[in-house]
Each structure stands twice: as structure tokens, then as C-alpha cells.
Write a protein that holds these residues in place. Sequence first.
Motif, PDB file in Angstrom:
ATOM      1  N   ILE A 315       0.840  -1.196   0.000  1.00  0.00           N
ATOM      2  CA  ILE A 315       0.000   0.000   0.000  1.00  0.00           C
ATOM      3  C   ILE A 315       0.879   1.251   0.000  1.00  0.00           C
ATOM      4  O   ILE A 315       1.799   1.372   0.811  1.00  0.00           O
ATOM      5  N   SER A 316       0.583   2.150  -0.917  1.00  0.00           N
ATOM      6  CA  SER A 316       1.230   3.466  -0.927  1.00  0.00           C
ATOM      7  C   SER A 316       0.390   4.382  -1.799  1.00  0.00           C
ATOM      8  O   SER A 316      -0.627   3.965  -2.372  1.00  0.00           O
ATOM      9  N   GLY A 317       0.832   5.625  -1.940  1.00  0.00           N
ATOM     10  CA  GLY A 317       0.123   6.549  -2.814  1.00  0.00           C
ATOM     11  C   GLY A 317       0.172   6.137  -4.264  1.00  0.00           C
ATOM     12  O   GLY A 317      -0.638   6.606  -5.086  1.00  0.00           O
ATOM     13  N   ALA A 318       1.102   5.220  -4.589  1.00  0.00           N
ATOM     14  CA  ALA A 318       1.245   4.765  -5.977  1.00  0.00           C
ATOM     15  C   ALA A 318       0.466   3.485  -6.262  1.00  0.00           C
ATOM     16  O   ALA A 318       0.430   3.022  -7.402  1.00  0.00           O
ATOM     17  N   SER A 319      -0.154   2.913  -5.222  1.00  0.00           N
ATOM     18  CA  SER A 319      -0.819   1.612  -5.396  1.00  0.00           C
ATOM     19  C   SER A 319      -1.961   1.679  -6.408  1.00  0.00           C
ATOM     20  O   SER A 319      -2.641   2.695  -6.525  1.00  0.00           O
ATOM     21  N   TYR A 320      -2.143   0.567  -7.132  1.00  0.00           N
ATOM     22  CA  TYR A 320      -3.316   0.498  -7.994  1.00  0.00           C
ATOM     23  C   TYR A 320      -4.559   0.348  -7.119  1.00  0.00           C
ATOM     24  O   TYR A 320      -4.480  -0.070  -5.975  1.00  0.00           O
ATOM     25  N   ASP A 324      -9.892   0.752 -10.954  1.00  0.00           N
ATOM     26  CA  ASP A 324      -8.967   1.072 -12.045  1.00  0.00           C
ATOM     27  C   ASP A 324      -9.208   0.155 -13.234  1.00  0.00           C
ATOM     28  O   ASP A 324      -9.704  -0.981 -13.092  1.00  0.00           O
ATOM     29  N   ILE A 325      -8.842   0.622 -14.406  1.00  0.00           N
ATOM     30  CA  ILE A 325      -8.781  -0.220 -15.598  1.00  0.00           C
ATOM     31  C   ILE A 325      -7.337  -0.204 -16.058  1.00  0.00           C
ATOM     32  O   ILE A 325      -6.764   0.863 -16.328  1.00  0.00           O
ATOM     33  N   ILE A 326      -6.730  -1.385 -16.105  1.00  0.00           N
ATOM     34  CA  ILE A 326      -5.314  -1.500 -16.439  1.00  0.00           C
ATOM     35  C   ILE A 326      -5.143  -2.307 -17.720  1.00  0.00           C
ATOM     36  O   ILE A 326      -6.086  -2.933 -18.213  1.00  0.00           O
ATOM     37  N   SER A 327      -3.925  -2.300 -18.233  1.00  0.00           N
ATOM     38  CA  SER A 327      -3.611  -3.080 -19.426  1.00  0.00           C
ATOM     39  C   SER A 327      -2.788  -4.310 -19.045  1.00  0.00           C
ATOM     40  O   SER A 327      -2.559  -4.578 -17.852  1.00  0.00           O
ATOM     41  N   ILE A 334      -8.235  -4.735 -18.248  1.00  0.00           N
ATOM     42  CA  ILE A 334      -8.744  -5.454 -17.081  1.00  0.00           C
ATOM     43  C   ILE A 334      -9.310  -4.459 -16.075  1.00  0.00           C
ATOM     44  O   ILE A 334      -8.628  -3.508 -15.674  1.00  0.00           O
ATOM     45  N   PHE A 335     -10.542  -4.694 -15.667  1.00  0.00           N
ATOM     46  CA  PHE A 335     -11.161  -3.906 -14.602  1.00  0.00           C
ATOM     47  C   PHE A 335     -10.740  -4.490 -13.261  1.00  0.00           C
ATOM     48  O   PHE A 335     -10.824  -5.704 -13.039  1.00  0.00           O
ATOM     49  N   HIS A 421     -16.464  -7.872 -18.590  1.00  0.00           N
ATOM     50  CA  HIS A 421     -16.848  -6.668 -17.856  1.00  0.00           C
ATOM     51  C   HIS A 421     -17.331  -5.608 -18.838  1.00  0.00           C
ATOM     52  O   HIS A 421     -16.800  -5.504 -19.952  1.00  0.00           O
ATOM     53  N   HIS A 422     -18.318  -4.827 -18.434  1.00  0.00           N
ATOM     54  CA  HIS A 422     -18.912  -3.874 -19.371  1.00  0.00           C
ATOM     55  C   HIS A 422     -18.004  -2.677 -19.647  1.00  0.00           C
ATOM     56  O   HIS A 422     -18.214  -1.936 -20.608  1.00  0.00           O
ATOM     57  N   GLU A 423     -16.978  -2.467 -18.814  1.00  0.00           N
ATOM     58  CA  GLU A 423     -16.075  -1.339 -19.033  1.00  0.00           C
ATOM     59  C   GLU A 423     -14.709  -1.759 -19.564  1.00  0.00           C
ATOM     60  O   GLU A 423     -13.904  -0.914 -19.943  1.00  0.00           O
TER      61      GLU A 423
END
Length: 491
Positions: A315-320, A324-327, A334-335, A421-423
Motif C-alpha cells: 500500500i502506498s500513494g502509488a498503489s493500484y 482502475d482499468i489497467i492493461s 482489465i477492470f 466486464h462492461h467497461e
Amino acid sequence: MKFEIMDKISHIEDSIVLFMDETLAFSSDIPESLSLELSHYVSRLKSKKTYKGKIGEIHYGTIKVAQDYLDVAILGLGNYDTFSVIKLQNSLAEVFRNLKAKNTQSIFVIGEQLTHYMDSKRKRSILLSEVLVMADYEFSEYKSNFEPQAVENIFLLGDFDKNFVDEGIVLGESNKIARHLVNLPANKLTPIYLAELVKSYGNINGFEVTVDHKSEIEALEMSAFLEVAKGSSQPPVLITMRYTGHPESDHRLGFVGKGLTYDSGGLSIKSTSGMVTMKSDMGGAAAVIGAMIAISKLKLKVNVTAVVAACENMISGASYKPGDIISSMAKKSIFIGNTDAEGRLTLIDAVHYIIEKEAVSAVIDVATLTGAAIHCLGHDATCAVSNNDDYYEVVQKSFAKSNEHVWRLPILDEYKELLKHHEADLTNTAGSPGTITAGLFIGEFVHDKPWVHLDIAGTAFKDKQAGIFTKGGTGVATRPLYYVAKKFAAK
């Protein structure tokens, strides 16, 4: 610990392990004075009916031969209907630990009667050596006042084969390495340190190791892997192990191990009790590393590549974040429904990498992936998902040879629909049945390659000592992966 096979024994010191079935019949090529004392001892057991020779039953005692007192452990084999290899190995491990605790230097194993219940010399030889090696493990390196005890010699009396005994020793030692990796605390076993250890294993045993660091992982566009890793101060590494035992062949097996050296759950944080054992979340990595050691040490004529995407989920300020939607390396979006469903994200990039960059012919991934696996099969069987019946059969038989349990779960079109997923293209939290949908999520990235997914969440770690396993890591799947490679090895 040194093993020696003996045709006859002229003198015994310290301790004896005697296999005996429910007939309580005794005969062996040992000194007459010892044979007489053992016969009298067994006769007394018969008359008192304190020991019945049932499978896994153990009786401890002492006999006097000349001026020497010998510890005796009699281990039951049962009968043809009740005999069980797993019960046998677990009780043998218990006997070994009991004798070791008495500072025994030498153990004489009289295993002649075992031939009636295990007619394969290979199986008998491997079983005894690997079990005794595996039983000789305890995680103690951080105890300041620990005084190790050691059994120096194991003497086997019976119809055993040295080559198979040596194979069992290597398999037992490889399992112990996998256990030890799992048991190392996360503040010691960082991704970087894991890579250093793997390099040393490769140098010692003869397989190639390359390590890609963060900039190289970025160049490979392993986006899902990097998303999981970015919340930690510990940098990720991609560890690739290559063993080429059959250069003339184009066939290459691919093993992928989940390498979360610590998993806090990320922003979807686990409870404190749930985090205590999360050093074990790299049990899949430990299994493929241990398997590569055994494969290379025993010089199988086969080609194998193993990959570990090693990182921490912190956990940090950079955590996903959830939502989120990532590649991914495969360019599928990926949602993120839950940051604690992180292992599958590292695995999909590792699987895509091993197929696209390492050109493997078939894939097995091993992962402590879902708590749902424990609800499916408990702590004694590994869950499996596969897209290929023939390849799964090889895996299943390899587990059986290792006396480990595996069970295949069904793939239904209805379950595959849950991944959508719809998004985004996929969601990392497809819901129940969670063990299957998590496996199928990885399956979306295997293309058309034969593939088996092994969820070892229930089998990779023991809360207490049980049979051949001490408390902590079990090294599960290490020996089965070796047997998979052996199945594909050229004769």
C-alpha cells in the motif's frame, strides 16, 4: 545424511526401523544375536497384543544386544487391503523425527517386508530416501540458541536400488529448498534476494538464469505485473530459468510460478491474521524453482523454461486501486474489482511472456491463488483447471507418483461469461466459483497451448506439523513438476 544399501548387516548401532505387517512375522539377514533379540521382542508384543501391525501404527522400544542398547521402532504395513503409501510415508517421517530427537547417529531400516506391498524397486527406493530426507527439515536459522541434531547415516536393508535412492534424495532435497523459500520471512526474501538465490541455484545445478529489472519489465510492457508491484518500495524482478537437456528437440515445457514475496492485499487490505502467513504467497515460485533444481541435477533429457514474476503487493500513494482499468502484456484491458486478486495479474503477464518470448510448447502455472481453493478441497488436495485432457492426465499421474493429491475442476461456458466486464475486456474478480474463474482468467492468456493451472492455496502451507510436512511451507508441486518433465524426457 549418507545413505547406504546393505545386503546383510554385521553389526547395528543406535537404532532400528523395522517394517512389519499384521502377521507380525519376522525374518531378516542380520546377526543371529540381533535376530534372536528382535524375535523375542516381537513375540512379547504378540502375547501382550499391544501392537497389531496396522498401517501407520508405530511401536517404540529398546532391546539389548551384547552390551549395547538399541532403540527399536516397528512400523506397521497393515495388509493388502489396508496398505497406504501416504500413511506409510507419514508414519516413517514421524519415526525419523523421534529417533533424531534422541541424537541418533545411524538408523538401520529393515525394509524387506515392504517388497510384499510395493513390488516396484523404483518406488520403494525413491519413497524411503525422499521421505527420510524430507523429514529431516526444520526451519530454525533465526533461533539464536538452536542446537541442530543430525542423523549421519541411513542404512537400508532390502531390495533397493542405488540410482533410485539417489533420485529420491534429490527430490527430497529439492522439496526442502522449496519449503525453505516459503518459510523465509518477507523482510529477508525480497524479490531481489529471491533472484539472487535463483542465480546461485542455477550456477550450482546447471541451468541458465536471467533477471529482468524494472526498466526491462517496462520495455516488455508487462503492465499488469507492474501495476501490482508499484505500491511497494521493493522493485519487481522477472526471473527466467532455462534448462536445455535436449538441444536437438524443439519441444520446451513452460512452468510459471506465482512470486508474490509478500501480499498485504493492497488497498483491499487483508486482516492482520490474514497477513501473517502471506510470506507464503510465493509458494508457486518455490515449486517451480525446486523442480528446476531437480530436473537439472538429475540431467533429464528435456527442455524446460520456468518464469517467476516476483514482487510485493503493498500500500502506498502509488498503489493500484479498486475501480482502475489497467492493461496487460497481451494488450487486454482489465477492470480491477479487488486489489487482493493480484496474483492472477502477475501470472497473465508471465504466461504471455513465456509463450511469446520463450516459445514454450505447453504451460503449467502454479499459484497460491484463491482462498476459495480451501473451501473446494481443503488442505490436502490441489485444485486444477486445464484446457487439455492429455496434458492434465500427465500432471495427474505425476502427482500420484509424488503421493500428492490433485483434483480437476470443470470448465463451463457459463463460468467464462463471468470474466467479461462492461467497461473492460475482463475483470479480475469474476465471482463464484472463485477458484475456477480465477483459473479461467489466466486461461484467457494461454492462446491454444496445452495448459494446466494448479491452485495450491490450500496445500502450500501447514499450520502444524503433519506427516512428512513440518509447520510452514510444504514444497507441494515441486516433485510433480519434476515427473511431468521426466514424462517428456527423451529416453
